[in-house]
Motif scaffolding. Structure first.
Motif, mmCIF file in Angstrom:
data_model
loop_
_atom_site.group_PDB
_atom_site.id
_atom_site.type_symbol
_atom_site.label_atom_id
_atom_site.label_comp_id
_atom_site.label_asym_id
_atom_site.label_seq_id
_atom_site.Cartn_x
_atom_site.Cartn_y
_atom_site.Cartn_z
ATOM 1 N N THR A 237 38.640 41.162 22.867
ATOM 2 C CA THR A 237 37.168 41.678 23.426
ATOM 3 C C THR A 237 36.236 42.292 22.418
ATOM 4 O OG1 THR A 237 38.395 43.937 23.485
ATOM 5 C CG2 THR A 237 38.614 42.443 25.449
ATOM 6 N N ALA A 238 36.936 42.070 20.973
ATOM 7 C CA ALA A 238 35.870 42.723 19.966
ATOM 8 C C ALA A 238 34.616 42.162 19.750
ATOM 9 C CB ALA A 238 36.727 43.026 18.647
ATOM 10 N N GLN A 239 34.708 40.809 20.059
ATOM 11 C CA GLN A 239 33.481 39.805 19.703
ATOM 12 C C GLN A 239 33.040 39.023 20.687
ATOM 13 O OE1 GLN A 239 32.335 39.880 16.427
ATOM 14 N NE2 GLN A 239 33.739 41.522 15.930
ATOM 15 N N GLY A 240 31.581 39.103 21.048
ATOM 16 C CA GLY A 240 31.039 38.204 21.991
ATOM 17 C C GLY A 240 31.626 38.208 23.220
ATOM 18 N N GLU A 241 31.496 37.163 24.270
ATOM 19 C CA GLU A 241 32.028 37.058 25.400
ATOM 20 C C GLU A 241 33.230 36.946 25.621
ATOM 21 O OE1 GLU A 241 27.880 36.057 28.134
ATOM 22 O OE2 GLU A 241 29.373 34.603 27.896
ATOM 23 N N PHE A 242 33.915 37.330 26.707
ATOM 24 C CA PHE A 242 35.125 36.795 26.977
ATOM 25 C C PHE A 242 35.257 36.868 28.659
ATOM 26 C CE2 PHE A 242 34.693 41.450 26.257
ATOM 27 C CZ PHE A 242 35.153 42.001 27.549
ATOM 28 N N THR A 243 36.389 36.406 29.093
ATOM 29 C CA THR A 243 36.731 36.592 30.647
ATOM 30 C C THR A 243 37.565 37.743 30.773
ATOM 31 O OG1 THR A 243 36.387 33.944 30.909
ATOM 32 C CG2 THR A 243 37.507 35.211 32.660
ATOM 33 N N LEU A 244 37.099 38.347 31.762
ATOM 34 C CA LEU A 244 37.907 39.486 32.314
ATOM 35 C C LEU A 244 38.744 38.869 33.326
ATOM 36 C CD1 LEU A 244 38.841 42.464 32.781
ATOM 37 C CD2 LEU A 244 36.635 42.572 34.396
ATOM 38 N N PRO A 245 40.082 38.918 33.250
ATOM 39 C CA PRO A 245 41.112 38.264 34.177
ATOM 40 C C PRO A 245 40.977 39.213 35.447
ATOM 41 C CG PRO A 245 42.072 38.556 31.687
ATOM 42 C CD PRO A 245 40.830 39.519 31.942
ATOM 43 N N MET A 246 40.962 38.799 36.722
ATOM 44 C CA MET A 246 41.074 39.460 37.824
ATOM 45 C C MET A 246 41.807 38.615 38.962
ATOM 46 S SD MET A 246 37.398 41.241 38.253
ATOM 47 C CE MET A 246 36.385 39.707 38.258
ATOM 48 N N LEU A 247 41.979 39.167 39.880
ATOM 49 C CA LEU A 247 42.339 38.512 41.206
ATOM 50 C C LEU A 247 41.669 39.202 42.402
ATOM 51 C CD1 LEU A 247 46.175 38.837 41.004
ATOM 52 C CD2 LEU A 247 45.040 36.959 40.370
ATOM 53 N N THR A 248 41.121 38.306 43.257
ATOM 54 C CA THR A 248 40.708 38.798 44.378
ATOM 55 C C THR A 248 41.975 38.765 45.653
ATOM 56 O OG1 THR A 248 38.399 37.964 44.286
ATOM 57 C CG2 THR A 248 39.074 38.390 46.470
ATOM 58 N N GLY A 249 42.302 39.860 45.835
ATOM 59 C CA GLY A 249 43.080 40.196 46.847
ATOM 60 C C GLY A 249 42.514 40.280 48.310
ATOM 61 N N VAL A 250 43.237 39.619 49.327
ATOM 62 C CA VAL A 250 42.526 39.730 50.647
ATOM 63 C C VAL A 250 43.728 40.129 51.604
ATOM 64 C CG1 VAL A 250 41.559 38.380 52.320
ATOM 65 C CG2 VAL A 250 41.313 37.426 50.102
ATOM 66 N N LEU A 251 43.265 41.389 52.456
ATOM 67 C CA LEU A 251 44.127 41.371 53.584
ATOM 68 C C LEU A 251 43.538 41.133 54.835
ATOM 69 C CD1 LEU A 251 46.397 43.354 54.724
ATOM 70 C CD2 LEU A 251 44.892 45.285 54.712
ATOM 71 N N ARG A 252 44.047 40.280 55.772
ATOM 72 C CA ARG A 252 43.518 39.583 56.994
ATOM 73 C C ARG A 252 44.470 39.998 58.116
ATOM 74 N NH1 ARG A 252 43.464 33.281 56.490
ATOM 75 N NH2 ARG A 252 45.785 33.579 57.021
ATOM 76 N N VAL A 253 43.736 40.108 59.174
ATOM 77 C CA VAL A 253 44.242 40.265 60.492
ATOM 78 C C VAL A 253 43.286 39.702 61.586
ATOM 79 C CG1 VAL A 253 43.159 42.532 61.039
ATOM 80 C CG2 VAL A 253 45.267 42.362 61.944
ATOM 81 N N ARG A 254 43.867 39.301 62.757
ATOM 82 C CA ARG A 254 43.333 38.410 63.545
ATOM 83 C C ARG A 254 43.154 39.375 65.005
ATOM 84 N NH1 ARG A 254 43.538 31.957 64.857
ATOM 85 N NH2 ARG A 254 41.973 31.665 66.050
ATOM 86 N N ARG A 255 42.066 39.200 65.665
ATOM 87 C CA ARG A 255 41.893 39.794 67.041
ATOM 88 C C ARG A 255 42.477 38.951 68.001
ATOM 89 N NH1 ARG A 255 39.133 40.172 71.688
ATOM 90 N NH2 ARG A 255 37.986 42.138 72.158
ATOM 91 N N LEU A 256 43.397 39.242 68.807
ATOM 92 C CA LEU A 256 44.236 38.336 69.731
ATOM 93 C C LEU A 256 43.198 38.435 71.137
ATOM 94 C CD1 LEU A 256 47.821 39.762 69.184
ATOM 95 C CD2 LEU A 256 46.642 37.866 68.057
#
Length: 259
Positions: free
Chosen positions: A240-259
């Motif tokens: 991270t010291a020099q220039g651009e880098f990719t910040l590693p992430m996850l997108t977590g999803v919590l899903r529920v369905r209306r019955l």
């Protein structure tokens, strides 16, 4: 967290709405697609839409989006960035939409702010039968060594109880989701995690962390000291010291369905 602290944190973002719009990441498109997959139609409510980070991903997915957000400053940034999107002032506890008017309700980094005892029946009311409720959270991938170090250096007020994968799984495992809403019932929750990343520099990553609720409510001397400590850490890390880098992430999803 007591009610007053919850209110203080949840209402902290509007004062930095411009910085939030500039520096916060969007959401992994694969996570948005997974969240929407069981929805019976294209009508989607982005609830607690903020400056429109998730709204933009929903538009890209072809959804017919209405964005609802309680904070006027955040809503102004959403309107500025996405002028073609329909937006309304409102909250999860008072949704300004008719009954059964949407096929999915999604919330990006927002569901933990909802009073689900009140919001649950409201969400059930606006969802069509078979509709989907899904929360999405961007979390830092601390399986990467320098990210784990960043979490340690930043402290729990900056990188908090939903901000790394294991912490997110634990927090959402106990999250209160609506199982009833008047006559409506919801099925069992499902979870998914999708790889994500954000291009940053050391300074823009500091700016991103400065928009987190725990940072925003810090007394100024403590906030300045915390952000300086993070700068020093990033300056000393080869990744991270020099220039651009990719910040590693996850997108977590919590899903529920209306019955």
């Amino acid at each position: 967290m007591d009610q007053e602290e919850h209110r203080r944190l949840s209402s902290s973002f509007g004062a930095e709405a411009v910085a939030y719009a500039e520096h916060r990441p969007g959401y992994a498109q694969a996570a948005v697609s997974w969240a929407l997959d069981p929805a019976p139609g294209p009508r989607v409510l982005d609830l607690g839409a903020g400056t429109g980070k998730l709204t933009a991903a929903l538009v890209a997915a072809g959804a017919e989006v209405v964005a609802v957000e309680p904070d006027p400053a955040m809503l102004a940034e959403l309107r500025h960035g996405l002028p073609a999107v329909r937006f309304l002032a409102g909250s999860a506890e008072e949704i300004p939409l008719p009954d059964a008017s949407v096929d999915a309700v999604l919330a990006g980094n927002a569901m933990h702010w909802f009073d689900m005892a009140v919001a649950g029946p409201e969400i059930a009311r606006v969802l069509a039968p078979g509709g989907v409720l899904a929360g999405l959270w961007n979390v830092l991938d601390d399986r990467v060594e320098w990210v784990a170090g960043l979490a340690r250096v930043s402290g729990g007020a900056v990188i908090g109880p939903r901000d790394t994968p294991a912490a997110w799984r634990a927090a959402t495992a106990e999250m209160h989701l609506p199982r009833t809403g008047g006559p409506a019932r919801f099925g069992s929750p499902e979870r998914a995690e999708c790889e994500h990343g954000q291009r940053r520099t050391a300074e823009s990553l500091v700016a991103t962390l400065a928009t987190r609720a725990g940072t925003l409510v810090m007394p100024e001397p403590e906030r300045d000291a915390t952000l300086d400590r993070i700068r020093t850490y990033l300056a000393g890390e080869p990744a991270t010291a020099q220039g651009e880098f990719t910040l590693p992430m996850l997108t977590g999803v919590l899903r529920v369905r209306r019955l």
